[in-house]
Motif scaffolding. Structure first.
Motif, PDB file in Angstrom:
ATOM      1  N   ARG A 296       4.830  12.955  52.926  1.00  0.00           N
ATOM      2  CA  ARG A 296       5.869  12.023  53.598  1.00  0.00           C
ATOM      3  C   ARG A 296       5.187  11.501  54.638  1.00  0.00           C
ATOM      4  O   ARG A 296       4.559  11.892  55.561  1.00  0.00           O
TER       5      ARG A 296
ATOM      6  N   GLU B  88       8.592   6.214  51.918  1.00  0.00           N
ATOM      7  CA  GLU B  88       9.293   7.402  52.101  1.00  0.00           C
ATOM      8  C   GLU B  88       9.727   8.180  51.256  1.00  0.00           C
ATOM      9  O   GLU B  88       9.836   9.422  51.103  1.00  0.00           O
TER      10      GLU B  88
ATOM     11  N   GLN C 107      18.046  14.643  49.671  1.00  0.00           N
ATOM     12  CA  GLN C 107      17.097  14.247  48.952  1.00  0.00           C
ATOM     13  C   GLN C 107      16.826  15.222  47.950  1.00  0.00           C
ATOM     14  O   GLN C 107      16.501  16.437  48.605  1.00  0.00           O
TER      15      GLN C 107
ATOM     16  N   VAL D 268      15.322  18.935  48.824  1.00  0.00           N
ATOM     17  CA  VAL D 268      14.147  19.172  49.685  1.00  0.00           C
ATOM     18  C   VAL D 268      14.333  18.766  50.949  1.00  0.00           C
ATOM     19  O   VAL D 268      13.744  18.985  52.030  1.00  0.00           O
ATOM     20  N   THR D 269      15.429  17.750  51.426  1.00  0.00           N
ATOM     21  CA  THR D 269      15.657  17.205  52.509  1.00  0.00           C
ATOM     22  C   THR D 269      17.214  16.822  52.845  1.00  0.00           C
ATOM     23  O   THR D 269      17.654  16.671  51.886  1.00  0.00           O
TER      24      THR D 269
ATOM     25  N   MET E 280      16.400  15.182  60.537  1.00  0.00           N
ATOM     26  CA  MET E 280      16.100  15.783  58.927  1.00  0.00           C
ATOM     27  C   MET E 280      15.600  17.162  59.069  1.00  0.00           C
ATOM     28  O   MET E 280      14.970  17.604  59.805  1.00  0.00           O
TER      29      MET E 280
ATOM     30  N   ASN F   4      13.444  19.235  56.390  1.00  0.00           N
ATOM     31  CA  ASN F   4      12.761  19.352  55.229  1.00  0.00           C
ATOM     32  C   ASN F   4      12.146  20.732  54.874  1.00  0.00           C
ATOM     33  O   ASN F   4      11.836  21.593  55.914  1.00  0.00           O
ATOM     34  N   ARG F   5      12.152  20.926  53.574  1.00  0.00           N
ATOM     35  CA  ARG F   5      11.368  22.449  53.138  1.00  0.00           C
ATOM     36  C   ARG F   5       9.797  22.135  53.262  1.00  0.00           C
ATOM     37  O   ARG F   5       9.263  21.216  52.880  1.00  0.00           O
TER      38      ARG F   5
ATOM     39  N   CYS G  27       7.324  21.746  50.525  1.00  0.00           N
ATOM     40  CA  CYS G  27       7.521  20.598  49.442  1.00  0.00           C
ATOM     41  C   CYS G  27       6.694  19.432  50.137  1.00  0.00           C
ATOM     42  O   CYS G  27       6.612  18.399  49.455  1.00  0.00           O
ATOM     43  N   TYR G  28       6.352  19.517  51.443  1.00  0.00           N
ATOM     44  CA  TYR G  28       5.618  18.230  51.974  1.00  0.00           C
ATOM     45  C   TYR G  28       4.289  18.289  52.741  1.00  0.00           C
ATOM     46  O   TYR G  28       4.199  19.410  53.197  1.00  0.00           O
TER      47      TYR G  28
END
Length: 248
Positions: free
Chosen positions: A91, A98, A138, A145-146, A233, A235-236, A239-240
């Protein structure tokens, strides 16, 4: 006791029995020997394989569950399964790339807010109605994931922006640009934490795991430093990988 070249003493790290079992099972999952979606061995099978007591095996399994590598339903009569390991995408701290690794974005809600009392208390001094509110999810490989909640200021023509964002595959900052508003400055605050119960539900994170999240507050400004957007936001974190590049 062995020493290093500087005369210091080496300390040997000794793993307990359950930690050794945990490490072996973890490596099997990461190597793909235990495949995503496959039934995870029962405690009885693991007790026989490792010649270990039930409590020792359960400690190892609990560590895998907390890490998110094994999924266990709250109803213990159901079989445990090996969870798929999400890959980490970048990210980046920009506006165009993005969504590079996002396979799908779902709009949960998109509406114009007319009344101040509908805005979060924390932003009422920064944004005045009308405001375009956007709530999106997302997804990647059908996994959320988001979660993003965005408030866009009335500097922009909100009716036009709303109608264009309702079209499939529309991207916010590119759409802003087509309306003559270039997103130039991004101010972000990131906090890593364990999810709240509500965040766990929203991201559909297994309840028995300790998968962390990253909360991001984003403020976006144009070239005149006019505030265009405030966005929150979730986010997991598994995942990023977050990348930022800026001029000093």
């Amino acid at each position: 006791m062995p020493t290093n070249h500087d005369g210091g003493v080496f300390q040997k790290v000794v793993r307990t029995k359950w930690q050794d079992i945990y490490q072996q099972l973890r490596e099997r999952i990461l190597r793909g020997e235990l495949k995503p979606g496959q039934a995870f061995p029962t405690n009885f099978e693991l007790m026989k394989e490792f010649n270990a007591h039930a409590a020792t095996v359960q400690n190892a399994v609990n560590a895998l569950i907390r890490e998110g590598l094994v999924f266990s339903e709250e109803n213990t009569t159901k079989k445990r399964t090996v969870r798929s390991i999400p890959y980490r995408s970048h990210r980046r701290g920009d506006f165009i790339r993005e969504h590079h690794d996002i396979s799908n974005e779902m709009i949960i809600q998109l509406k114009i807010i007319e009344h101040e009392e509908e805005l979060p208390q924390s932003i009422r001094t920064q944004i005045q109605p009308p405001v375009l509110f956007s709530h999106t999810q997302q997804l990647r490989d059908e996994m959320i994931v988001t979660i993003a909640r965005s408030y866009i200021t009335n500097i922009l023509p909100l009716d036009k922006l709303q109608s264009r964002l309702e079209k499939s595959h529309a991207m916010l900052y590119r759409t802003m640009k087509t309306l003559g508003f270039r997103s130039l400055i991004c101010d972000e605050t990131l906090v890593s934490d364990l999810p709240s119960p509500n965040e766990t539900d929203e991201l559909q994170i297994p309840k028995n795991t300790t998968i962390p999240i990253v909360r991001i507050q984003r403020k976006v400004f144009d070239h005149r430093e006019q505030l265009l957007q405030i966005c929150w936001m979730i986010n997991r974190a598994d995942c990023y990988e977050f990348q930022y590049r800026f001029r000093l």
